[in-house]
Design a protein around this motif. Structure first.
Motif, PDB file in Angstrom:
ATOM      1  N   ASN A  67       0.815  -1.214   0.000  1.00  0.00           N
ATOM      2  CA  ASN A  67       0.000   0.000   0.000  1.00  0.00           C
ATOM      3  C   ASN A  67       0.854   1.272   0.000  1.00  0.00           C
ATOM      4  OD1 ASN A  67       0.687   0.338   2.757  1.00  0.00           O
ATOM      5  ND2 ASN A  67      -1.151  -0.741   3.412  1.00  0.00           N
ATOM      6  N   CYS A  68       2.074   1.128  -0.554  1.00  0.00           N
ATOM      7  CA  CYS A  68       2.993   2.262  -0.690  1.00  0.00           C
ATOM      8  C   CYS A  68       2.965   2.752  -2.140  1.00  0.00           C
ATOM      9  CB  CYS A  68       4.410   1.824  -0.321  1.00  0.00           C
ATOM     10  SG  CYS A  68       5.677   3.095  -0.574  1.00  0.00           S
ATOM     11  N   GLN A  69       3.103   4.044  -2.335  1.00  0.00           N
ATOM     12  CA  GLN A  69       3.049   4.590  -3.694  1.00  0.00           C
ATOM     13  C   GLN A  69       4.213   4.137  -4.572  1.00  0.00           C
ATOM     14  OE1 GLN A  69       3.063   8.864  -3.441  1.00  0.00           O
ATOM     15  NE2 GLN A  69       5.274   8.991  -3.564  1.00  0.00           N
ATOM     16  N   PHE A  70       5.301   3.663  -3.996  1.00  0.00           N
ATOM     17  CA  PHE A  70       6.452   3.221  -4.783  1.00  0.00           C
ATOM     18  C   PHE A  70       6.321   1.774  -5.264  1.00  0.00           C
ATOM     19  CE2 PHE A  70       8.319   6.457  -1.841  1.00  0.00           C
ATOM     20  CZ  PHE A  70       8.477   7.444  -2.791  1.00  0.00           C
ATOM     21  N   PHE A  71       5.375   1.013  -4.716  1.00  0.00           N
ATOM     22  CA  PHE A  71       5.138  -0.387  -5.094  1.00  0.00           C
ATOM     23  C   PHE A  71       4.472  -0.406  -6.460  1.00  0.00           C
ATOM     24  CE2 PHE A  71       2.624  -4.383  -4.762  1.00  0.00           C
ATOM     25  CZ  PHE A  71       3.618  -5.268  -4.381  1.00  0.00           C
ATOM     26  N   GLN A  72       5.085  -1.095  -7.419  1.00  0.00           N
ATOM     27  CA  GLN A  72       4.616  -1.070  -8.798  1.00  0.00           C
ATOM     28  C   GLN A  72       3.730  -2.259  -9.177  1.00  0.00           C
ATOM     29  OE1 GLN A  72       5.511   1.764 -10.847  1.00  0.00           O
ATOM     30  NE2 GLN A  72       5.800   2.313  -8.706  1.00  0.00           N
ATOM     31  N   GLY A  73       3.357  -3.062  -8.211  1.00  0.00           N
ATOM     32  CA  GLY A  73       2.537  -4.233  -8.497  1.00  0.00           C
ATOM     33  C   GLY A  73       1.053  -3.943  -8.454  1.00  0.00           C
ATOM     34  N   SER A  97      11.741   2.700   5.304  1.00  0.00           N
ATOM     35  CA  SER A  97      11.499   4.053   5.809  1.00  0.00           C
ATOM     36  C   SER A  97      11.129   5.061   4.717  1.00  0.00           C
ATOM     37  CB  SER A  97      12.731   4.559   6.572  1.00  0.00           C
ATOM     38  OG  SER A  97      13.848   4.630   5.714  1.00  0.00           O
ATOM     39  N   ALA A  98      11.187   4.664   3.456  1.00  0.00           N
ATOM     40  CA  ALA A  98      10.753   5.542   2.369  1.00  0.00           C
ATOM     41  C   ALA A  98       9.250   5.424   2.127  1.00  0.00           C
ATOM     42  CB  ALA A  98      11.503   5.211   1.087  1.00  0.00           C
ATOM     43  N   TYR A  99       8.550   4.636   2.940  1.00  0.00           N
ATOM     44  CA  TYR A  99       7.120   4.390   2.768  1.00  0.00           C
ATOM     45  C   TYR A  99       6.313   5.680   2.653  1.00  0.00           C
ATOM     46  CZ  TYR A  99       2.336   3.052   3.799  1.00  0.00           C
ATOM     47  OH  TYR A  99       0.974   2.888   3.737  1.00  0.00           O
ATOM     48  N   VAL A 100       5.454   5.717   1.640  1.00  0.00           N
ATOM     49  CA  VAL A 100       4.488   6.806   1.457  1.00  0.00           C
ATOM     50  C   VAL A 100       3.175   6.147   1.046  1.00  0.00           C
ATOM     51  CG1 VAL A 100       3.881   8.870   0.125  1.00  0.00           C
ATOM     52  CG2 VAL A 100       6.265   8.431   0.716  1.00  0.00           C
ATOM     53  N   LYS A 101       2.131   6.398   1.802  1.00  0.00           N
ATOM     54  CA  LYS A 101       0.838   5.766   1.516  1.00  0.00           C
ATOM     55  C   LYS A 101       0.341   6.138   0.126  1.00  0.00           C
ATOM     56  CE  LYS A 101      -3.745   5.046   3.318  1.00  0.00           C
ATOM     57  NZ  LYS A 101      -4.658   5.189   4.434  1.00  0.00           N
ATOM     58  N   LYS A 102      -0.202   5.128  -0.583  1.00  0.00           N
ATOM     59  CA  LYS A 102      -0.787   5.389  -1.903  1.00  0.00           C
ATOM     60  C   LYS A 102      -1.950   6.340  -1.760  1.00  0.00           C
ATOM     61  CE  LYS A 102       0.259   1.226  -4.474  1.00  0.00           C
ATOM     62  NZ  LYS A 102      -0.229   0.015  -5.106  1.00  0.00           N
ATOM     63  N   ALA A 103      -2.071   7.214  -2.729  1.00  0.00           N
ATOM     64  CA  ALA A 103      -3.175   8.197  -2.723  1.00  0.00           C
ATOM     65  C   ALA A 103      -4.468   7.540  -3.137  1.00  0.00           C
ATOM     66  CB  ALA A 103      -2.846   9.341  -3.650  1.00  0.00           C
TER      67      ALA A 103
END
Length: 103
Positions: A67-73, A97-103
């Protein structure tokens, strides 16, 4: 402060280099290992339940690579490319630690 600057620079390098890879390149990608230098700098864990909360106080239960915006799956993928770890796959249940919640 030194650690924050290093993490930021690793993140920038990871994002920039991942933008250069064609999608097909991910098919043969190796998984990110917790022992990788970039993974250690960002506190990556393949299982978010094992995050050191004292070291990473911004971690919140429920945060995971999936559920991170950087996850491309796609939803349901066990592993997928991550723009932070260029050329490698992260575990959907992982965290860094770079986690950013998906919008």
């Amino acid at each position: 402060m030194k650690s924050c600057r290093r993490s930021f620079m690793l993140t920038v390098v990871g994002v920039a280099s991942s933008l250069m890879l064609p999608y097909e390149a991910w098919a043969d990608a190796a998984p990110v290992l917790e022992s990788d230098t970039n993974a250690q700098a960002l506190g990556y864990r393949t299982d978010a339940r094992k995050v050191d909360r004292a070291k990473y106080p911004k971690f919140q239960p429920g945060q995971a690579c999936a559920n991170c915006q950087f996850f491309q799956g796609k939803a349901g993928d066990a592993t997928a490319p991550c723009t932070i770890f260029a050329g490698k796959l992260v575990n959907a249940k992982g965290w860094c630690s770079a986690y950013v919640k998906k919008a």
